[in-house]
Design a protein around this motif. Structure first.
Motif, PDB file in Angstrom:
ATOM      1  N   VAL A 109     -31.467-121.708   6.304  1.00  0.00           N
ATOM      2  CA  VAL A 109     -30.852-120.461   6.737  1.00  0.00           C
ATOM      3  C   VAL A 109     -29.998-120.684   7.975  1.00  0.00           C
ATOM      4  N   GLY A 110     -28.832-120.029   8.017  1.00  0.00           N
ATOM      5  CA  GLY A 110     -27.914-120.138   9.163  1.00  0.00           C
ATOM      6  C   GLY A 110     -28.630-119.817  10.482  1.00  0.00           C
ATOM      7  N   ALA A 111     -28.358-120.601  11.510  1.00  0.00           N
ATOM      8  CA  ALA A 111     -29.039-120.445  12.795  1.00  0.00           C
ATOM      9  C   ALA A 111     -28.195-119.588  13.752  1.00  0.00           C
ATOM     10  N   GLY A 112     -28.686-119.360  14.954  1.00  0.00           N
ATOM     11  CA  GLY A 112     -27.928-118.650  16.003  1.00  0.00           C
ATOM     12  C   GLY A 112     -27.711-117.204  15.656  1.00  0.00           C
ATOM     13  N   SER A 113     -26.427-116.785  15.575  1.00  0.00           N
ATOM     14  CA  SER A 113     -26.071-115.390  15.359  1.00  0.00           C
ATOM     15  C   SER A 113     -26.336-114.928  13.936  1.00  0.00           C
ATOM     16  N   GLY A 114     -26.652-115.855  13.073  1.00  0.00           N
ATOM     17  CA  GLY A 114     -26.754-115.494  11.657  1.00  0.00           C
ATOM     18  C   GLY A 114     -25.435-115.720  10.950  1.00  0.00           C
ATOM     19  N   PHE A 115     -24.359-115.869  11.736  1.00  0.00           N
ATOM     20  CA  PHE A 115     -23.084-116.285  11.148  1.00  0.00           C
ATOM     21  C   PHE A 115     -23.048-117.801  11.122  1.00  0.00           C
ATOM     22  N   PRO A 116     -22.203-118.469  10.328  1.00  0.00           N
ATOM     23  CA  PRO A 116     -21.290-117.873   9.349  1.00  0.00           C
ATOM     24  C   PRO A 116     -22.021-117.269   8.137  1.00  0.00           C
ATOM     25  N   VAL A 117     -21.316-116.345   7.528  1.00  0.00           N
ATOM     26  CA  VAL A 117     -21.790-115.694   6.321  1.00  0.00           C
ATOM     27  C   VAL A 117     -20.731-115.922   5.236  1.00  0.00           C
ATOM     28  N   VAL A 118     -21.161-116.070   4.018  1.00  0.00           N
ATOM     29  CA  VAL A 118     -20.219-116.206   2.899  1.00  0.00           C
ATOM     30  C   VAL A 118     -20.047-114.836   2.233  1.00  0.00           C
ATOM     31  N   LEU A 119     -18.804-114.414   2.098  1.00  0.00           N
ATOM     32  CA  LEU A 119     -18.513-113.146   1.420  1.00  0.00           C
ATOM     33  C   LEU A 119     -17.785-113.442   0.115  1.00  0.00           C
ATOM     34  N   LYS A 120     -18.152-112.714  -0.923  1.00  0.00           N
ATOM     35  CA  LYS A 120     -17.518-112.925  -2.234  1.00  0.00           C
ATOM     36  C   LYS A 120     -17.225-111.575  -2.878  1.00  0.00           C
ATOM     37  N   THR A 121     -16.033-111.409  -3.400  1.00  0.00           N
ATOM     38  CA  THR A 121     -15.811-110.242  -4.248  1.00  0.00           C
ATOM     39  C   THR A 121     -16.663-110.466  -5.497  1.00  0.00           C
ATOM     40  N   VAL A 122     -17.338-109.423  -5.952  1.00  0.00           N
ATOM     41  CA  VAL A 122     -18.268-109.645  -7.068  1.00  0.00           C
ATOM     42  C   VAL A 122     -17.546-109.964  -8.379  1.00  0.00           C
ATOM     43  N   ARG A 123     -16.281-109.535  -8.480  1.00  0.00           N
ATOM     44  CA  ARG A 123     -15.517-109.798  -9.704  1.00  0.00           C
ATOM     45  C   ARG A 123     -14.178-110.448  -9.382  1.00  0.00           C
TER      46      ARG A 123
END
Ligand SMILES: Nc1ncnc2c1ncn2[C@@H]1O[C@H](COP(=O)(O)OP(=O)(O)OP(=O)(O)O)[C@@H](O)[C@H]1O
Ligand SMILES: Nc1ncnc2c1ncn2[C@@H]1O[C@H](COP(=O)(O)OP(=O)(O)OP(=O)(O)O)[C@@H](O)[C@H]1O
Ligand SMILES: [Mg+2]
Ligand SMILES: [Mg+2]
Lengths: 433, 433
Positions: B183-197
């Protein structure tokens, strides 16, 4: 084929981007190959051409022909008509063949028009006319069965008698050093008669025991070639591919088993063939390809004979200048298939590695049987042998007609052969489980 | 597809023989497969279908599409139009896909019409919508990266913070026993974002470090899925094929290397993957295929992670229900290719052996470079490596576009990999000799 592709309309929308120069550069410059004849060889050549990125045009007799079912760009027309050929050739960078029936005069006319015909008519005639082929092979010292053109049944008797006087004409005198065939004993009969043109799958071949039996061969009105009936140990094929710039590759020599004059089974490599004879057969085929100026795949059908001293002899039966039934095993058994290499050759691309991928590969032809719907049997064979490679031609089933083939490969020849045999027999309906 | 074939006119001449019953029996009953989408996957599926003797119909956007260049029976039309789909389906025994973009509602309508759609819409939606896929995989206990649908950039910040509280949501809780992701450490970022379609080749995927960077992902107006950024060791793919009657085969698990979000190299089998993890990945893929009712080829993209105790973990990235880039190696490296097995599955024919033919097979994608005419480079690569297997798609070269791939195989991985790398780079124009 810059022009053909532009004509096909793909550049229209791009040109409107207003980049005329870059536009031409962006045009796909992969060539267009025209194949004359819609049989299974064209079908499988198209299949092999897809990964090469080349474009196909097919000249086919009917839309139902084996290849016409799968090729995108099909012209329905008669290959015996020069204007049809000319129109077809205009959209192609190179013309090649599914069969050997296009008249030589038409091919010469196409060449005169500037069309790249590969193999060219000067080479192809040796696969079209068995008389021309024998004369030329004699000239370059390639060992053939004793032979000559015969005029009528009486002349066949004379030919048979000539054989009793020693059988030196044409047989076993090759500079490449192959041994001579065993000459027919006694009366000199049986003699093999062949129409010089138009034969295939044993049609146009007669084995005759007397002048009376010789009559049939003369009825077609085509010149007749007489040959000694070679007492061969087995039949082999030496397959090579040659490109216009002279690169050539040789496939392993295979054993080819005919049943009723039709190719039935091919084993790659030919079991038990000594290395020297194998190399000699490959050398023979490479020599023929070079001397005759063949471009593309050349199949040299051979008779393996046993000389009096126990050594192996080789005699050439006939030539085919296109992918050939004896090379179907390469689809699953060689690094590069005969179809891919035929295309690479006619396009003057570097040739692919012809070496085998398995210790043994066996091809068995699937002939039509009495039961016309093969789909159930097809399913059964797939379930029984998940490694089986089935190649169907999309042809209607007619008794005895080649409608597909199967390839199997592996380390144990008897097992590999049994698997191919079972599948071919099951598909034909000769056996139940 | 008795009817379609009869309509195609092949029986007309035969009927005149006056054998109406035998006539119907003689009709070719090999089925017609309709493929929606004219890309390279359809092109290579057609290639694999030729030996199967099945007939193809293609629904393609334009006549210039990769598959439309090589398929005989092409309908130009829009797959987003239900009536176009309906008309297309009438000539087919079964419908399958080159891509996943056909609207679910249309596929449900076709099914209601009685059309065999394979994979069916109920399965396919999991490859079309990453939100639906994640929800379903959670349900059946397949390990995924921590994830949830996010509403706006502020919600992305909350998602990141949730990750700091232990990262238990969704990750590593699979019943099939795969380990959890890091799991990403620190701020919780980076995060991966995906358009669902609608995403492909990394389009529709953003790795964001803050609320500000998250803005882009919401602009398309498509729901957005947030995922922990998995600190994976490498990416794998577990590819399986499943038929309607429930037979399934699993290919060896491969390593898939992406460059700039695009598949670049695939190595079969995944080097150094322990047998237990490989079997687990295959089991995961077979479970997903069964639970989701997949018919045809299913690619399960996986992240391989290293757990704190040094053991290997597996998380599912996404699913594809069609032949997939991670399976292109099977054309030259497996007994039965993914394309042939996809077809066998959608036709409910027994599946072919998925085992490898070589110790190592490497696939490298050929991307378009700055120089648009690849033919010279193509020739050079063939000359340099006669064992190279090149697969061109017939597409115009555009920078970064997938225009082909190469396969190499052999016993020495570093040599096999170097040959594929060289050819792909040379074709792209990245390297000179
Ligand atoms: N001189 C010969 N001696 C013995 N057998 C022969 C001879 N010539 C031909 N045969 C037999 O007849 C078969 C067919 O002959 P040939 O190859 O010349 O005819 P074809 O009709 O052109 O056949 P295809 O085109 O199918 O190869 C040969 O494979 C061989 O089995
Ligand atoms: N949660 C994640 N953590 C880390 N990297 C990720 C994650 N999700 C995606 N990626 C990276 O982005 C790549 C593309 O993501 P994904 O496969 O979901 O998108 P896509 O556009 O559907 O790609 P394609 O259809 O080409 O496979 C992945 O192969 C991986 O390298
Ligand atoms: Mg012959
Ligand atoms: Mg992906």
């Amino acid at each position: 084929m810059l022009e053909a592709f532009m004509l096909a309309g793909a550049s229209g929308t791009r040109r409107s981007r207003g980049e005329p120069c870059a536009d031409i550069l962006k045009t796909v410059t992969f060539p267009v190959v025209g194949i004359i004849g819609g049989g299974q060889l064209a079908r499988m050549t198209h299949e092999a051409g897809i990964p090469l990125g080349v474009r196909f045009k097919l000249l086919s007799d009917t839309p139902q022909d084996s290849a016409a079912q799968v090729v995108g760009d099909v012209v329905i027309g008669d290959y015996r008509d020069l204007e049809t050929l000319r129109a077809f050739a205009r959209g192609c960078d190179v013309i090649t063949f599914d069969h050997e029936h296009v008249p030589t005069a038409h091919l010469l006319a196409l060449e005169a028009d500037g069309v790249a015909v590969r193999p060219g008519p000067a080479a192809l005639v040796h696969a079209q006319d068995k008389g021309v082929m024998r004369a030329r092979l004699d000239e370059i010292g390639v060992p053939c069965p004793r032979h000559r053109i015969v005029a009528d049944p009486a002349d066949v008797v004379r030919f048979a008698e000539e054989g009793m006087q020693g059988g030196v004409v044409g047989a076993g005198s090759g500079v490449v050093g192959a041994g001579s065939g065993v000459v027919g004993a006694g009366s000199g009969f049986p003699v093999v008669l062949k129409t010089v043109r138009g034969g295939y799958d044993g049609k146009g071949v007669w084995i005759v025991g007397s002048a009376e039996e010789a009559g049939d061969a003369f009825r077609a009105g085509v010149p007749v070639l007489a040959e000694e009936k070679v007492d061969f140990v087995r039949e082999l094929a030496a397959n090579v591919v040659r490109s216009p710039h002279g690169q050539a590759v040789a496939y392993p020599v295979v054993e080819s088993i005919q049943v009723n004059g039709v190719c039935d089974t091919v084993i790659a490599p030919a079991p038990g063939l000594d290395g020297e004879s194998a190399a000699l057969a490959q050398r023979l085929a490479l020599t023929i390809a070079k001397e005759l100026g063949v471009v593309g795949h050349l199949a040299v059908e051979l008779f393996e004979t046993r000389n009096d001293d126990g050594t192996t002899g080789l005699l050439v039966n006939e030539l085919a200048m296109r992918p050939h039934n004896s090379g179907h095993w390469t689809q699953d058994g060689a690094i590069t298939s005969q179809f891919a290499n035929h295309l690479r050759a006619v396009l003057d691309l570097p040739l692919g590695d012809p070496r085998p991928r398995a210790k043994w590969t066996v091809m068995a032809n699937v002939l039509g049987g009495d039961y016309p719907n093969m789909y159930g049997a097809f399913l059964h064979c797939m379930a029984r042998d998940p490694q089986l490679k089935i190649h169907m031609y999309g042809k209607d089933v007619k008794p005895g007609r080649k409608v597909g083939h199967v390839n199997t490969y592996g380390d144990d020849l008897s097992e590999v052969r049994a698997r191919a045999r079972h599948a071919a027999d099951y598909l034909r309906g000769t056996i139940d489980e």
